[in-house]
Design an enzyme around this catalytic site. Structure first.
Site, PDB file in Angstrom:
ATOM      1  N   TYR A  27       7.178   4.731  12.381  1.00 31.82           N
ATOM      2  CA  TYR A  27       8.173   3.671  12.504  1.00 31.82           C
ATOM      3  C   TYR A  27       9.111   3.763  11.296  1.00 31.82           C
ATOM      4  O   TYR A  27       9.242   2.858  10.489  1.00 31.82           O
ATOM      5  CB  TYR A  27       7.545   2.279  12.631  1.00 31.82           C
ATOM      6  N   LEU A  28       9.734   4.926  11.214  1.00 31.07           N
ATOM      7  CA  LEU A  28      10.412   5.348   9.985  1.00 31.07           C
ATOM      8  C   LEU A  28      11.705   4.571   9.730  1.00 31.07           C
ATOM      9  O   LEU A  28      12.348   4.071  10.645  1.00 31.07           O
ATOM     10  CB  LEU A  28      10.717   6.838  10.069  1.00 31.07           C
ATOM     11  N   GLY A  31      13.758   4.505   3.753  1.00 30.99           N
ATOM     12  CA  GLY A  31      12.843   4.752   2.639  1.00 30.99           C
ATOM     13  C   GLY A  31      12.050   6.033   2.876  1.00 30.99           C
ATOM     14  O   GLY A  31      11.938   6.892   1.992  1.00 30.99           O
ATOM     15  N   HIS A  32      11.510   6.178   4.081  1.00 33.81           N
ATOM     16  CA  HIS A  32      10.781   7.407   4.421  1.00 33.81           C
ATOM     17  C   HIS A  32      11.718   8.623   4.359  1.00 33.81           C
ATOM     18  O   HIS A  32      11.341   9.691   3.891  1.00 33.81           O
ATOM     19  CB  HIS A  32      10.221   7.325   5.846  1.00 33.81           C
ATOM     20  N   GLN A  56      -7.643   2.137   6.844  1.00 33.93           N
ATOM     21  CA  GLN A  56      -7.040   1.385   5.749  1.00 33.93           C
ATOM     22  C   GLN A  56      -6.638  -0.037   6.169  1.00 33.93           C
ATOM     23  O   GLN A  56      -6.090  -0.782   5.373  1.00 33.93           O
ATOM     24  CB  GLN A  56      -5.852   2.129   5.146  1.00 33.93           C
ATOM     25  N   GLY A 142       6.291   6.697  -2.192  1.00 36.47           N
ATOM     26  CA  GLY A 142       7.281   5.712  -2.609  1.00 36.47           C
ATOM     27  C   GLY A 142       6.760   4.776  -3.689  1.00 36.47           C
ATOM     28  O   GLY A 142       5.616   4.328  -3.639  1.00 36.47           O
ATOM     29  N   GLN A 143       7.644   4.473  -4.634  1.00 33.05           N
ATOM     30  CA  GLN A 143       7.355   3.467  -5.679  1.00 33.05           C
ATOM     31  C   GLN A 143       7.162   2.078  -5.051  1.00 33.05           C
ATOM     32  O   GLN A 143       6.524   1.213  -5.628  1.00 33.05           O
ATOM     33  CB  GLN A 143       8.523   3.465  -6.675  1.00 33.05           C
ATOM     34  N   MET A 179      12.854  -1.910   2.160  1.00 32.86           N
ATOM     35  CA  MET A 179      12.630  -1.478   3.550  1.00 32.86           C
ATOM     36  C   MET A 179      11.142  -1.305   3.793  1.00 32.86           C
ATOM     37  O   MET A 179      10.411  -0.816   2.928  1.00 32.86           O
ATOM     38  CB  MET A 179      13.367  -0.173   3.819  1.00 32.86           C
ATOM     39  N   SER A 181       8.268  -0.837   7.393  1.00 31.17           N
ATOM     40  CA  SER A 181       8.062  -0.866   8.852  1.00 31.17           C
ATOM     41  C   SER A 181       7.681  -2.274   9.284  1.00 31.17           C
ATOM     42  O   SER A 181       7.981  -2.701  10.395  1.00 31.17           O
ATOM     43  CB  SER A 181       6.954   0.108   9.248  1.00 31.17           C
TER      44      SER A 181
HETATM   45  P1  AMP Z   1       4.126   3.952   5.196  1.00 35.85           P
HETATM   46  O1  AMP Z   1       4.634   4.615   6.423  1.00 35.85           O
HETATM   47  O2  AMP Z   1       4.547   2.526   5.067  1.00 35.85           O
HETATM   48  O3  AMP Z   1       2.666   4.190   4.965  1.00 35.85           O
HETATM   49  O4  AMP Z   1       4.869   4.667   3.979  1.00 35.85           O
HETATM   50  C1  AMP Z   1       4.867   6.057   3.829  1.00 35.85           C
HETATM   51  C2  AMP Z   1       5.493   6.407   2.503  1.00 35.85           C
HETATM   52  O5  AMP Z   1       6.823   5.901   2.435  1.00 35.85           O
HETATM   53  C3  AMP Z   1       4.734   5.799   1.312  1.00 35.85           C
HETATM   54  O6  AMP Z   1       4.700   6.737   0.254  1.00 35.85           O
HETATM   55  C4  AMP Z   1       5.583   4.608   0.966  1.00 35.85           C
HETATM   56  O7  AMP Z   1       5.473   4.215  -0.395  1.00 35.85           O
HETATM   57  C5  AMP Z   1       6.974   5.137   1.263  1.00 35.85           C
HETATM   58  N1  AMP Z   1       7.901   4.025   1.478  1.00 35.85           N
HETATM   59  C6  AMP Z   1       7.718   2.952   2.291  1.00 35.85           C
HETATM   60  N2  AMP Z   1       8.761   2.104   2.190  1.00 35.85           N
HETATM   61  C7  AMP Z   1       9.617   2.643   1.289  1.00 35.85           C
HETATM   62  C8  AMP Z   1      10.890   2.238   0.747  1.00 35.85           C
HETATM   63  N3  AMP Z   1      11.471   1.108   1.113  1.00 35.85           N
HETATM   64  N4  AMP Z   1      11.468   3.055  -0.154  1.00 35.85           N
HETATM   65  C9  AMP Z   1      10.890   4.219  -0.536  1.00 35.85           C
HETATM   66  N5  AMP Z   1       9.703   4.654  -0.067  1.00 35.85           N
HETATM   67  C10 AMP Z   1       9.071   3.879   0.835  1.00 35.85           C
END
Ligand code: AMP
Length: 275
Positions: A27-28, A31-32, A56, A142-143, A179, A181
């Site tokens: 659900y990109l 940020g992704h 998780q 991501g931070q 941002m 999902s």
């Molecule tokens: P997720 O799909 O939420 O597990 O995130 C996958 C990767 O994308 C992780 O390393 C997150 O920290 C990074 N991520 C999620 N949201 C953001 C964002 N708004 N900005 C930068 N990286 C992000």
């Protein structure tokens, strides 16, 4: 762009190196895509995984309703220059009888770990498995998920893993909301309220920039600001050491200011680093 669903197929690919890897739950959003672009700029090949990792999620969390849209994700990844997408099933990753877990004992216990006690055990285990399958040279995180980033860096160091973890900045909506999902769960009214997280982080930064070093005072001001938003329900507001995640009384070096707030059903997180 190749799409691969089994571990066997992925391991047979023999991809050109250096190989950059971006693990996601799909659900990109932009940020992704920033992570993919950073991987693209520094590697010959970019692999992205999409896996909503069941281990998780806590029993009362949103595993079943977590948003999913694989065709849209694939279109975004192709546009960003991804070479391979790995989309395993839960049964592929956790076959019957699965019994091995990886834990970073202390760092997993603070902040997110207090509210989600089994969360990081699931994260470190799946990321470890994904690293073993993909064998990346560089992995991008991501931070935005600051504690996750620290926990993974610690795992890579402690287990002598042969790869670099690269931290990428948080991408935000124009009004400052990080941002995520999970933002898709927000009703229009909740969406209007959600930038209060960022506002409270900016207040912490403003106080710090003016010379305030008393963490209790900054925490109290952040909580007071968050409470002006009636839709918000504070889970935690933390000002912690960036290495240990122990709460600080006085800010001396760097500090991780982070918070989790429920806005209606969704629980949102955000953070900044001071100093
Ligand atoms: P997720 O799909 O939420 O597990 O995130 C996958 C990767 O994308 C992780 O390393 C997150 O920290 C990074 N991520 C999620 N949201 C953001 C964002 N708004 N900005 C930068 N990286 C992000």
């Amino acid at each position: 762009m190749k799409v691969v669903q089994t571990i066997h197929e992925f391991k047979a690919l023999n991809l050109p190196r250096p190989l950059g890897f971006v693990p996601t739950m799909g659900y990109l959003h932009e940020g992704h895509i920033l992570l993919v672009k950073q991987a693209k700029a520094a590697n010959k090949t970019v692999a992205v995984s999409i896996f909503v990792n069941p281990t998780q999620f806590g029993p009362k969390e949103d595993l079943a309703s977590y948003p999913r849209d694989i065709p849209r994700d694939l279109a975004m990844l192709e546009k960003a220059g991804t070479d391979v997408v790995f989309i395993p099933s839960a049964a592929e990753m956790y076959p019957e009888g699965y019994d091995t877990w990886v834990e970073v004992e202390k760092l997993q216990k603070h902040l997110e770990g207090d509210s989600r006690p089994t969360h990081f055990k699931g994260v470190t285990t799946v990321v470890n498995k994904l690293f073993n399958i993909v064998m990346p040279d560089n992995a991008y995180f991501g931070q935005k998920d600051a504690q996750q980033l620290l926990v993974i860096m610690k795992m890579v160091k402690d287990l002598n893993m042969n790869l670099q973890v690269i931290a990428c900045p948080t991408v935000r909506e124009p009004d400052g909301l990080a941002m995520s999902s999970r933002n898709t769960y927000l009703t229009p009214e909740q969406r209007q309220a959600a930038p209060v997280l960022r506002k409270s982080l900016m207040l912490a930064k403003e106080m710090y920039d003016k010379g305030e070093r008393d963490a209790d005072k900054i925490r109290a001001a952040m909580i007071a600001l968050l409470k002006t938003e009636p839709q918000g329900q504070i889970d935690y507001v933390s000002i912690a050491d960036t290495g240990t995640l122990n709460e600080l009384k006085i800010i001396k070096g760097q500090a991780l200011v982070s918070l989790a707030v429920k806005i209606g059903k969704p629980r949102l997180i955000d953070n900044i680093i001071l100093g």
